[in-house]
Scaffold this motif. Structure first.
Motif, PDB file in Angstrom:
ATOM      1  N   UNK A   1      26.039   1.173  19.257  1.00 14.21           N
ATOM      2  CA  UNK A   1      26.922   2.184  18.675  1.00 14.21           C
ATOM      3  C   UNK A   1      26.689   2.385  17.181  1.00 14.21           C
ATOM      4  N   UNK A   2      26.101   1.400  16.521  1.00 12.93           N
ATOM      5  CA  UNK A   2      25.754   1.596  15.109  1.00 12.93           C
ATOM      6  C   UNK A   2      24.589   2.562  14.975  1.00 12.93           C
ATOM      7  N   UNK A   3      23.769   2.640  16.039  1.00 13.65           N
ATOM      8  CA  UNK A   3      22.656   3.604  16.064  1.00 13.65           C
ATOM      9  C   UNK A   3      23.164   5.002  16.367  1.00 13.65           C
ATOM     10  N   UNK A   4      24.063   5.102  17.344  1.00  5.29           N
ATOM     11  CA  UNK A   4      24.675   6.381  17.712  1.00  5.29           C
ATOM     12  C   UNK A   4      25.997   6.063  18.413  1.00  5.29           C
ATOM     13  N   UNK A   5      27.137   6.414  17.805  1.00  2.54           N
ATOM     14  CA  UNK A   5      28.450   6.054  18.367  1.00  2.54           C
ATOM     15  C   UNK A   5      28.794   6.795  19.646  1.00  2.54           C
ATOM     16  N   UNK A   6      27.944   7.764  20.059  1.00  2.00           N
ATOM     17  CA  UNK A   6      28.271   8.578  21.233  1.00  2.00           C
ATOM     18  C   UNK A   6      27.531   8.128  22.490  1.00  2.00           C
ATOM     19  N   UNK A   7      26.750   7.049  22.412  1.00  2.00           N
ATOM     20  CA  UNK A   7      25.977   6.611  23.577  1.00  2.00           C
ATOM     21  C   UNK A   7      26.863   5.885  24.582  1.00  2.00           C
ATOM     22  N   UNK A   8      27.650   4.948  24.094  1.00  2.00           N
ATOM     23  CA  UNK A   8      28.468   4.128  24.986  1.00  2.00           C
ATOM     24  C   UNK A   8      29.966   4.335  24.729  1.00  2.00           C
ATOM     25  N   UNK A   9      30.723   4.321  25.815  1.00  2.00           N
ATOM     26  CA  UNK A   9      32.176   4.327  25.725  1.00  2.00           C
ATOM     27  C   UNK A   9      32.667   3.019  26.362  1.00  2.00           C
ATOM     28  N   UNK A  10      33.561   2.331  25.693  1.00  2.00           N
ATOM     29  CA  UNK A  10      34.033   1.036  26.177  1.00  2.00           C
ATOM     30  C   UNK A  10      35.531   1.121  26.469  1.00  2.00           C
ATOM     31  N   UNK A  11      35.884   0.796  27.712  1.00  2.00           N
ATOM     32  CA  UNK A  11      37.296   0.709  28.080  1.00  2.00           C
ATOM     33  C   UNK A  11      37.677  -0.772  28.168  1.00  2.00           C
ATOM     34  N   UNK A  12      38.870  -1.032  28.635  1.00  2.00           N
ATOM     35  CA  UNK A  12      39.316  -2.430  28.706  1.00  2.00           C
ATOM     36  C   UNK A  12      38.417  -3.267  29.622  1.00  2.00           C
ATOM     37  N   UNK A  13      37.964  -2.647  30.726  1.00  2.00           N
ATOM     38  CA  UNK A  13      37.203  -3.418  31.712  1.00  2.00           C
ATOM     39  C   UNK A  13      35.770  -2.914  31.908  1.00  2.00           C
ATOM     40  N   UNK A  14      35.464  -1.707  31.446  1.00  2.00           N
ATOM     41  CA  UNK A  14      34.158  -1.100  31.755  1.00  2.00           C
ATOM     42  C   UNK A  14      33.385  -0.706  30.514  1.00  2.00           C
ATOM     43  N   UNK A  15      32.056  -0.593  30.720  1.00  2.00           N
ATOM     44  CA  UNK A  15      31.168   0.018  29.727  1.00  2.00           C
ATOM     45  C   UNK A  15      30.567   1.244  30.386  1.00  2.00           C
ATOM     46  N   UNK A  16      30.633   2.391  29.708  1.00  2.00           N
ATOM     47  CA  UNK A  16      30.203   3.658  30.298  1.00  2.00           C
ATOM     48  C   UNK A  16      29.114   4.277  29.431  1.00  2.00           C
ATOM     49  N   UNK A  17      28.011   4.660  30.078  1.00  2.00           N
ATOM     50  CA  UNK A  17      26.961   5.426  29.405  1.00  2.00           C
ATOM     51  C   UNK A  17      27.394   6.876  29.450  1.00  2.00           C
ATOM     52  N   UNK A  18      27.716   7.446  28.295  1.00  2.00           N
ATOM     53  CA  UNK A  18      28.338   8.760  28.236  1.00  2.00           C
ATOM     54  C   UNK A  18      27.436   9.858  28.788  1.00  2.00           C
ATOM     55  N   UNK A  19      28.020  10.720  29.618  1.00  2.00           N
ATOM     56  CA  UNK A  19      27.328  11.889  30.149  1.00  2.00           C
ATOM     57  C   UNK A  19      28.128  13.141  29.796  1.00  2.00           C
ATOM     58  N   UNK A  20      27.489  14.269  29.447  1.00  2.00           N
ATOM     59  CA  UNK A  20      26.037  14.342  29.277  1.00  2.00           C
ATOM     60  C   UNK A  20      25.621  13.689  27.964  1.00  2.00           C
ATOM     61  N   UNK A  21      24.546  12.911  28.018  1.00  2.00           N
ATOM     62  CA  UNK A  21      24.028  12.329  26.776  1.00  2.00           C
ATOM     63  C   UNK A  21      22.650  12.904  26.520  1.00  2.00           C
ATOM     64  N   UNK A  22      22.244  12.872  25.261  1.00  2.00           N
ATOM     65  CA  UNK A  22      20.932  13.388  24.911  1.00  2.00           C
ATOM     66  C   UNK A  22      19.888  12.331  25.232  1.00  2.00           C
ATOM     67  N   UNK A  23      19.001  12.662  26.186  1.00  2.00           N
ATOM     68  CA  UNK A  23      17.994  11.679  26.578  1.00  2.00           C
ATOM     69  C   UNK A  23      17.091  11.327  25.405  1.00  2.00           C
ATOM     70  N   UNK A  24      16.914  12.294  24.480  1.00  2.00           N
ATOM     71  CA  UNK A  24      16.066  12.023  23.322  1.00  2.00           C
ATOM     72  C   UNK A  24      16.665  10.920  22.456  1.00  2.00           C
ATOM     73  N   UNK A  25      17.997  10.839  22.431  1.00  2.00           N
ATOM     74  CA  UNK A  25      18.653   9.786  21.654  1.00  2.00           C
ATOM     75  C   UNK A  25      18.339   8.416  22.241  1.00  2.00           C
TER      76      UNK A  25
END
Length: 424
Positions: free
Chosen positions: A44-68
């Motif tokens: 997330x220090x590289x790009x704060x929009x790549x991952x979303x973290x909930x209490x129990x899960x880690x989510x790879x955000x969609x749509x995400x830029x594949x180039x990122x």
């Protein structure tokens, strides 16, 4: 090690529908919860929009830029000491360990350890970092470094003092082989020829004087080799005759392990005495066509088989197009039927006669899984299910179609109205 963990974290999420529980991620990556938190913070220090973290899960955000994601992976790779050392030894050819330590800004002790780690990797390719350079056969050297840069294009495009060019090959192939290269094929041949051009001095001083391999003189008689001789004479006028032959041999091997010139053209023009590729290809083809109903789909699979078989027969070492997580995911999806077909292929007498090392047998299994998987619904041994239903005809066929779509996900299933004289 941290870079590999970050890459594995992203790939594991991607393969599992872009989300996993924290517990599952820790289990898959064999890390603790605090380590997972550190990896997420680093990403997330590289790009704060790549991952979303909930209490129990880690989510790879969609749509995400594949180039990122790609840029992040390349950034991680560029920080790998082993990558940096192998990259440095290609760009400079000759370096003492003291000079290499200075280039990487690390101690001589660290360089010595790093050289040992790199040699463990290079050993499979019959290469070795010793006496101030990467040593081994020329074809092995360029096979390794082509894949080294091709699989990391972001880094490859940054090759110092190397201008990527097809050196007139696209037009030559169109005229002499009646083959129009697409954009990827042009990029492939451009990288290959540019690496040869960049290492012309090394080729002249070192590789061209090596003993010719057993298949060299048989390959020299093939139409493709003769066509390549003409190409290098016309477009690389600064080369002398002995070097032109060597460049033609290297490029002949390259074109027989990569689909740059379309498969039928490559095979027809590359038949040489002593080659066991065609014999093995025909026997594998027979097994597969007895197991699957390919219809018009087989040419692309046969093409993949041809280039893969040649890669395994003509060269040492194997570069995967996929990482270990993708391969494991593919293995999990493979059904017993596919594994039975693969085992039958490995028991072909010609295959057994090669006495292939363990890593090549593993590579064959992995590649066959990837090749066969798309055809899983074309198995000849289909499971027949007859449906007896009181549903009205208006809805019965929709029900049957829905059932077949669900069951066909991992099996070859034919669902239809029950007919008394059919076998189920």
């Amino acid at each position: 090690h941290k870079s590999l963990q970050i890459y594995s974290l992203l790939m594991e999420l991607h393969l599992k529908n872009n989300h996993l529980s924290k517990t599952e991620l820790c289990t898959c990556l064999k890390i603790t919860a605090p380590t997972l938190t550190q990896l997420i913070e680093h990403i997330n220090s590289f790009d704060p929009h790549i991952l979303k973290v909930t209490r129990h899960e880690v989510i790879l955000e969609l749509p995400y830029k594949s180039s990122t994601i790609t840029n992040l992976n390349h950034t991680l790779l560029a920080t790998s000491p082993k990558f940096q050392l192998l990259d440095t030894y290609f760009k400079h050819s000759y370096l003492t360990r003291e000079e290499a330590a200075q280039q990487l800004n690390i101690s001589l002790t660290s360089i010595n350890k790093l050289v040992g780690e790199c040699n463990t990797l290079l050993k499979e390719f019959k290469l070795e970092l010793k006496q101030n350079m990467v040593r081994g056969l020329g074809i092995q050297y360029f096979y390794f470094y082509y894949n080294f840069y091709w699989n990391n294009p972001h880094i490859g495009n940054g090759l110092d003092n190397i201008v990527l060019s097809d050196h007139g090959f696209k037009d030559f192939a169109s005229t002499k082989l009646n083959c129009d290269l697409n954009i990827i094929q042009v990029q492939q041949i451009s990288l290959w020829l540019s690496l040869l051009s960049a290492k012309h001095e090394l080729l002249q001083k070192y590789f061209v004087h090596e003993e010719r391999p057993e298949n060299f003189y048989a390959i020299r008689e093939t139409p493709l080799f003769q066509i390549l001789l003409t190409y290098f004479k016309q477009n690389w006028t600064y080369l002398n005759v002995s070097i032109i032959e060597y460049y033609s041999y290297l490029t002949f091997i390259f074109l027989n392990i990569h689909n740059v010139i379309y498969y039928p053209i490559t095979e027809i023009n590359s038949l040489f005495v002593g080659s066991e590729c065609q014999q093995l290809l025909e026997q594998v083809t027979t097994i597969l066509t007895n197991s699957y109903s390919f219809n018009d789909n087989f040419i692309s699979l046969r093409s993949s088989l041809y280039f893969t078989i040649n890669k395994l027969l003509l060269l040492d070492g194997y570069y995967y197009a996929y990482d270990v997580l993708v391969l494991k995911n593919s293995a999990r999806k493979t059904q017993p039927f596919e594994e039975k077909v693969i085992q039958e292929i490995l028991q072909i007498p010609v295959s057994l006669g090669f006495k292939l090392p363990a890593y090549k047998l593993t590579a064959i299994r992995d590649n066959l899984r990837m090749m066969i998987y798309p055809y899983k619904n074309l198995k000849r041994q289909a499971l027949q299910i007859g449906v007896i239903s009181q549903l009205p005809i208006a809805t019965r066929y929709a029900y049957i179609t829905g059932m077949q779509n669900i069951l066909n996900k991992d099996h070859n299933v034919v669902v239809s109205d029950f007919v008394a004289h059919n076998h189920y």
